[in-house]
Design a protein around this motif. Structure first.
Motif, PDB file in Angstrom:
ATOM      1  N   PRO A 153       0.829  -1.207   0.000  1.00  0.00           N
ATOM      2  CA  PRO A 153       0.000   0.000   0.000  1.00  0.00           C
ATOM      3  C   PRO A 153       0.864   1.258   0.000  1.00  0.00           C
ATOM      4  O   PRO A 153       1.900   1.317   0.650  1.00  0.00           O
ATOM      5  CB  PRO A 153      -0.800  -0.132   1.296  1.00  0.00           C
ATOM      6  CG  PRO A 153       0.047  -0.984   2.184  1.00  0.00           C
ATOM      7  CD  PRO A 153       0.733  -1.948   1.267  1.00  0.00           C
ATOM      8  N   LYS A 154       0.424   2.267  -0.747  1.00  0.00           N
ATOM      9  CA  LYS A 154       1.167   3.526  -0.863  1.00  0.00           C
ATOM     10  C   LYS A 154       0.186   4.685  -0.763  1.00  0.00           C
ATOM     11  O   LYS A 154      -0.828   4.725  -1.460  1.00  0.00           O
ATOM     12  CB  LYS A 154       1.913   3.585  -2.191  1.00  0.00           C
ATOM     13  CG  LYS A 154       2.659   4.896  -2.418  1.00  0.00           C
ATOM     14  CD  LYS A 154       3.315   4.931  -3.794  1.00  0.00           C
ATOM     15  CE  LYS A 154       3.998   6.278  -4.049  1.00  0.00           C
ATOM     16  NZ  LYS A 154       4.594   6.341  -5.414  1.00  0.00           N
ATOM     17  N   GLN A 155       0.514   5.650   0.101  1.00  0.00           N
ATOM     18  CA  GLN A 155      -0.325   6.822   0.278  1.00  0.00           C
ATOM     19  C   GLN A 155       0.018   7.862  -0.787  1.00  0.00           C
ATOM     20  O   GLN A 155       1.187   8.204  -0.989  1.00  0.00           O
ATOM     21  CB  GLN A 155      -0.114   7.405   1.676  1.00  0.00           C
ATOM     22  CG  GLN A 155      -1.052   8.540   2.029  1.00  0.00           C
ATOM     23  CD  GLN A 155      -0.902   8.976   3.478  1.00  0.00           C
ATOM     24  OE1 GLN A 155      -0.153   8.382   4.245  1.00  0.00           O
ATOM     25  NE2 GLN A 155      -1.645  10.009   3.865  1.00  0.00           N
ATOM     26  N   LEU A 156      -1.026   8.399  -1.473  1.00  0.00           N
ATOM     27  CA  LEU A 156      -0.808   9.361  -2.551  1.00  0.00           C
ATOM     28  C   LEU A 156      -1.120  10.796  -2.156  1.00  0.00           C
ATOM     29  O   LEU A 156      -0.526  11.723  -2.712  1.00  0.00           O
ATOM     30  CB  LEU A 156      -1.654   8.982  -3.775  1.00  0.00           C
ATOM     31  CG  LEU A 156      -1.404   7.611  -4.388  1.00  0.00           C
ATOM     32  CD1 LEU A 156      -2.279   7.431  -5.624  1.00  0.00           C
ATOM     33  CD2 LEU A 156       0.063   7.421  -4.755  1.00  0.00           C
ATOM     34  N   THR A 157      -2.087  11.020  -1.255  1.00  0.00           N
ATOM     35  CA  THR A 157      -2.421  12.384  -0.833  1.00  0.00           C
ATOM     36  C   THR A 157      -2.406  12.462   0.686  1.00  0.00           C
ATOM     37  O   THR A 157      -2.514  11.451   1.377  1.00  0.00           O
ATOM     38  CB  THR A 157      -3.802  12.825  -1.352  1.00  0.00           C
ATOM     39  OG1 THR A 157      -4.834  12.055  -0.712  1.00  0.00           O
ATOM     40  CG2 THR A 157      -3.902  12.644  -2.862  1.00  0.00           C
ATOM     41  N   TYR A 192     -10.347  16.585  -8.141  1.00  0.00           N
ATOM     42  CA  TYR A 192      -8.916  16.702  -8.404  1.00  0.00           C
ATOM     43  C   TYR A 192      -8.450  15.499  -9.224  1.00  0.00           C
ATOM     44  O   TYR A 192      -9.089  14.448  -9.241  1.00  0.00           O
ATOM     45  CB  TYR A 192      -8.132  16.742  -7.085  1.00  0.00           C
ATOM     46  CG  TYR A 192      -8.078  18.105  -6.443  1.00  0.00           C
ATOM     47  CD1 TYR A 192      -6.903  18.861  -6.459  1.00  0.00           C
ATOM     48  CD2 TYR A 192      -9.193  18.645  -5.820  1.00  0.00           C
ATOM     49  CE1 TYR A 192      -6.848  20.115  -5.865  1.00  0.00           C
ATOM     50  CE2 TYR A 192      -9.148  19.895  -5.229  1.00  0.00           C
ATOM     51  CZ  TYR A 192      -7.970  20.629  -5.254  1.00  0.00           C
ATOM     52  OH  TYR A 192      -7.923  21.869  -4.674  1.00  0.00           O
ATOM     53  N   VAL A 193      -7.320  15.680  -9.879  1.00  0.00           N
ATOM     54  CA  VAL A 193      -6.644  14.590 -10.590  1.00  0.00           C
ATOM     55  C   VAL A 193      -5.194  14.561 -10.141  1.00  0.00           C
ATOM     56  O   VAL A 193      -4.569  15.618  -9.948  1.00  0.00           O
ATOM     57  CB  VAL A 193      -6.740  14.766 -12.123  1.00  0.00           C
ATOM     58  CG1 VAL A 193      -5.806  13.805 -12.847  1.00  0.00           C
ATOM     59  CG2 VAL A 193      -8.179  14.547 -12.592  1.00  0.00           C
ATOM     60  N   ILE A 194      -4.668  13.360  -9.957  1.00  0.00           N
ATOM     61  CA  ILE A 194      -3.273  13.173  -9.572  1.00  0.00           C
ATOM     62  C   ILE A 194      -2.705  12.037 -10.413  1.00  0.00           C
ATOM     63  O   ILE A 194      -3.442  11.132 -10.835  1.00  0.00           O
ATOM     64  CB  ILE A 194      -3.168  12.837  -8.065  1.00  0.00           C
ATOM     65  CG1 ILE A 194      -1.735  12.961  -7.549  1.00  0.00           C
ATOM     66  CG2 ILE A 194      -3.771  11.480  -7.744  1.00  0.00           C
ATOM     67  CD1 ILE A 194      -1.621  12.863  -6.030  1.00  0.00           C
ATOM     68  N   ASN A 195      -1.421  12.089 -10.710  1.00  0.00           N
ATOM     69  CA  ASN A 195      -0.782  10.967 -11.389  1.00  0.00           C
ATOM     70  C   ASN A 195      -0.770   9.755 -10.469  1.00  0.00           C
ATOM     71  O   ASN A 195      -0.736   9.885  -9.242  1.00  0.00           O
ATOM     72  CB  ASN A 195       0.638  11.326 -11.809  1.00  0.00           C
ATOM     73  CG  ASN A 195       0.683  12.419 -12.849  1.00  0.00           C
ATOM     74  OD1 ASN A 195      -0.255  12.592 -13.626  1.00  0.00           O
ATOM     75  ND2 ASN A 195       1.773  13.181 -12.872  1.00  0.00           N
ATOM     76  N   SER A 196      -0.779   8.569 -11.044  1.00  0.00           N
ATOM     77  CA  SER A 196      -0.859   7.353 -10.227  1.00  0.00           C
ATOM     78  C   SER A 196       0.385   7.122  -9.387  1.00  0.00           C
ATOM     79  O   SER A 196       0.377   6.282  -8.488  1.00  0.00           O
ATOM     80  CB  SER A 196      -1.130   6.139 -11.118  1.00  0.00           C
ATOM     81  OG  SER A 196      -0.152   6.021 -12.125  1.00  0.00           O
ATOM     82  N   GLY A 200       1.854  15.538  -9.651  1.00  0.00           N
ATOM     83  CA  GLY A 200       0.984  16.247 -10.584  1.00  0.00           C
ATOM     84  C   GLY A 200      -0.414  16.547 -10.085  1.00  0.00           C
ATOM     85  O   GLY A 200      -1.350  16.651 -10.890  1.00  0.00           O
ATOM     86  N   LEU A 201      -0.596  16.734  -8.788  1.00  0.00           N
ATOM     87  CA  LEU A 201      -1.924  17.018  -8.252  1.00  0.00           C
ATOM     88  C   LEU A 201      -2.452  18.353  -8.793  1.00  0.00           C
ATOM     89  O   LEU A 201      -1.759  19.370  -8.745  1.00  0.00           O
ATOM     90  CB  LEU A 201      -1.854  17.078  -6.722  1.00  0.00           C
ATOM     91  CG  LEU A 201      -3.142  17.458  -5.990  1.00  0.00           C
ATOM     92  CD1 LEU A 201      -4.182  16.367  -6.146  1.00  0.00           C
ATOM     93  CD2 LEU A 201      -2.845  17.734  -4.515  1.00  0.00           C
ATOM     94  N   HIS A 202      -3.693  18.343  -9.308  1.00  0.00           N
ATOM     95  CA  HIS A 202      -4.296  19.597  -9.755  1.00  0.00           C
ATOM     96  C   HIS A 202      -5.816  19.491  -9.720  1.00  0.00           C
ATOM     97  O   HIS A 202      -6.397  18.410  -9.788  1.00  0.00           O
ATOM     98  CB  HIS A 202      -3.833  19.981 -11.164  1.00  0.00           C
ATOM     99  CG  HIS A 202      -4.260  19.022 -12.233  1.00  0.00           C
ATOM    100  ND1 HIS A 202      -3.617  17.818 -12.466  1.00  0.00           N
ATOM    101  CD2 HIS A 202      -5.272  19.084 -13.143  1.00  0.00           C
ATOM    102  CE1 HIS A 202      -4.201  17.182 -13.458  1.00  0.00           C
ATOM    103  NE2 HIS A 202      -5.215  17.918 -13.883  1.00  0.00           N
TER     104      HIS A 202
END
Length: 316
Positions: A153-157, A192-196, A200-202
Motif C-alpha cells: 500500500p502507498k499513500q498518494l495524498t 482533483y486529478v493526480i498521477n498514479s 501532478g496534483l491539480h
C-alpha cells in the motif's frame, strides 16, 4: 437509505447535458471495447441493518446474493473475474475481493480504521481507495493505492479530505473528490486529478455544493459526477454532469426528471451507457437504472427495501 462513504459520514460528525451523452471513442477504439457483462449492486437487508452485495445480468435478471455481512461500494476487475468491495466489521471498514458467484472471498485490508471505495486499475494489477485510521489527532482522509493482492500500500495524498478515487482508462492518472467545507447550499466538494505515482496534483472542478461520486469514462474524454439528490438548494441537484479532464466543457448529461433523481452513476465497460442509482420521486425509493444515449432510461433493479452502489463488469 442512501449511504455515503464512511468517510463522509465521519466528516459530518466531525464538522457538526445540456446536449447528448458524451461522445464515444473513435471507431478504432470501439473495435477494442470490452463487451458489457453483469452488474453488481447493494440491496438493503433489514436483518443486518445495511446493504449486502448482489450481482445480476445487465437487465437486472438472475439476481444473486454474494455476501451476508454489510457491503457497500464495489468495482469489477477489468476481466470480470473478481469484484472488489468494501465491507464493515468490528475493526472498521475494509476491502475484499470475491468471485461473481460468491466464492473465494479474500480480505485485502485489515488496519483499524476505514479503507473503502475500491477501484481497479485498467490492467487489473492495482486497486485505488480512500482511507483513514481511527484516532488520528487531526481528521484527514487520503487516497491510497495497493497491488491487487492487498500488498504494497502507498499513500498518494495527505492533509485533506479526499474520497472516491477512480483510475483514468490508461491507468496513468486518478480522479477523486476533495471535500473542502460547507456552504448555505450544502457540503462543498471539488474534483482533483493526480498521477498514479502521486505527482501532478491539480484541480479539475472547483468546489461546488452537492458534488459527489466521480467516475472516468472509458474513452478518457470525460469525468462524470452527480449532484446530491437530497440537496435541493444545490444547482443541478439529482443530475449527472460531465467535464473534460482538463476542466473544460462542464455540462449536464442527464438532468433529473419529474420522476427520477440520479446518483452514483458509473460507466458501462463499452462506454455507451451509464448505470446509475435513481431515486423514484413518487415511490420514494432508490432504484438502479441504465441511462442510454438520447437519455433513454430503463429501471433494471428494484426492490421494496431499496438498492444502491451500482457497478458494471465486462463480459469475461
Amino acid at each position: 437509505m442512501r449511504i455515503k462513504p464512511a468517510v463522509i459520514t465521519m466528516l459530518a460528525m466531525t464538522l457538526c447535458l445540456v446536449g447528448p451523452m458524451p461522445a464515444t471513442a473513435s471507431r478504432a477504439d470501439q473495435d477494442q471495447k470490452p463487451e458489457n457483462g453483469d452488474i453488481a449492486f447493494g440491496r438493503v437487508d433489514p436483518a443486518i441493518d445495511g446493504f449486502s452485495l448482489w450481482t445480476a445480468d445487465s437487465d437486472g435478471s438472475h439476481q444473486r446474493r454474494l455476501t451476508k455481512d454489510q457491503a457497500n461500494f464495489s468495482d469489477w476487475a477489468p476481466d470480470g473475474d473478481r469484484i472488489a468491495f468494501d465491507f464493515i466489521d468490528d475493526a472498521g471498514v475494509h476491502i475484499a475481493t470475491i468471485e461473481p458467484d460468491g466464492r473465494n472471498r479474500k480480505a485485502l485490508t485489515a488496519a483499524p480504521g476505514v479503507q473503502e471505495c475500491p477501484k481497479w486499475s485498467p490492467d487489473g494489477k492495482s486497486i485505488v481507495y480512500d482511507a483513514f485510521p481511527f484516532g488520528q489527532p487531526t481528521f484527514s482522509v487520503s487516497i491510497w493505492i495497493m497491488l491487487a493482492d492487498g500488498s504494497s500500500p502507498k499513500q498518494l495524498t495527505r492533509n485533506a479530505l479526499d474520497v472516491e478515487p477512480v483510475f483514468s482508462p490508461d491507468g496513468t492518472r486518478i480522479a477523486f473528490g476533495r471535500i473542502t467545507g460547507d456552504s448555505p447550499e450544502g457540503q462543498l466538494e471539488a474534483i482533483y486529478v493526480i498521477n498514479s505515482d502521486g505527482t501532478g496534483l491539480h484541480q479539475v472542478v472547483p468546489p461546488r455544493p452537492g458534488l459527489e461520486h466521480p467516475d472516468w469514462s472509458p474513452d478518457g474524454r470525460s469525468i462524470t459526477f452527480n449532484i446530491e439528490p437530497e440537496n435541493t438548494k444545490a444547482p443541478d441537484y439529482g443530475s449527472i454532469l460531465a467535464v473534460h479532464p482538463d476542466g473544460s466543457r462542464l455540462r449536464v448529461i442527464q438532468p433529473r426528471t419529474p420522476d427520477l433523481k440520479f446518483f452514483k452513476a458509473v460507466w458501462s465497460p463499452d462506454g455507451r451507457k451509464l448505470l446509475s442509482g435513481c431515486f423514484d420521486t413518487h415511490a420514494r425509493i432508490d432504484r438502479i437504472c441504465v441511462v442510454a444515449p438520447s437519455r433513454r432510461i430503463t429501471v433494471v433493479v428494484d426492490g421494496p427495501q431499496g438498492v444502491n452502489f451500482p457497478s458494471w463488469g465486462a463480459d469475461d
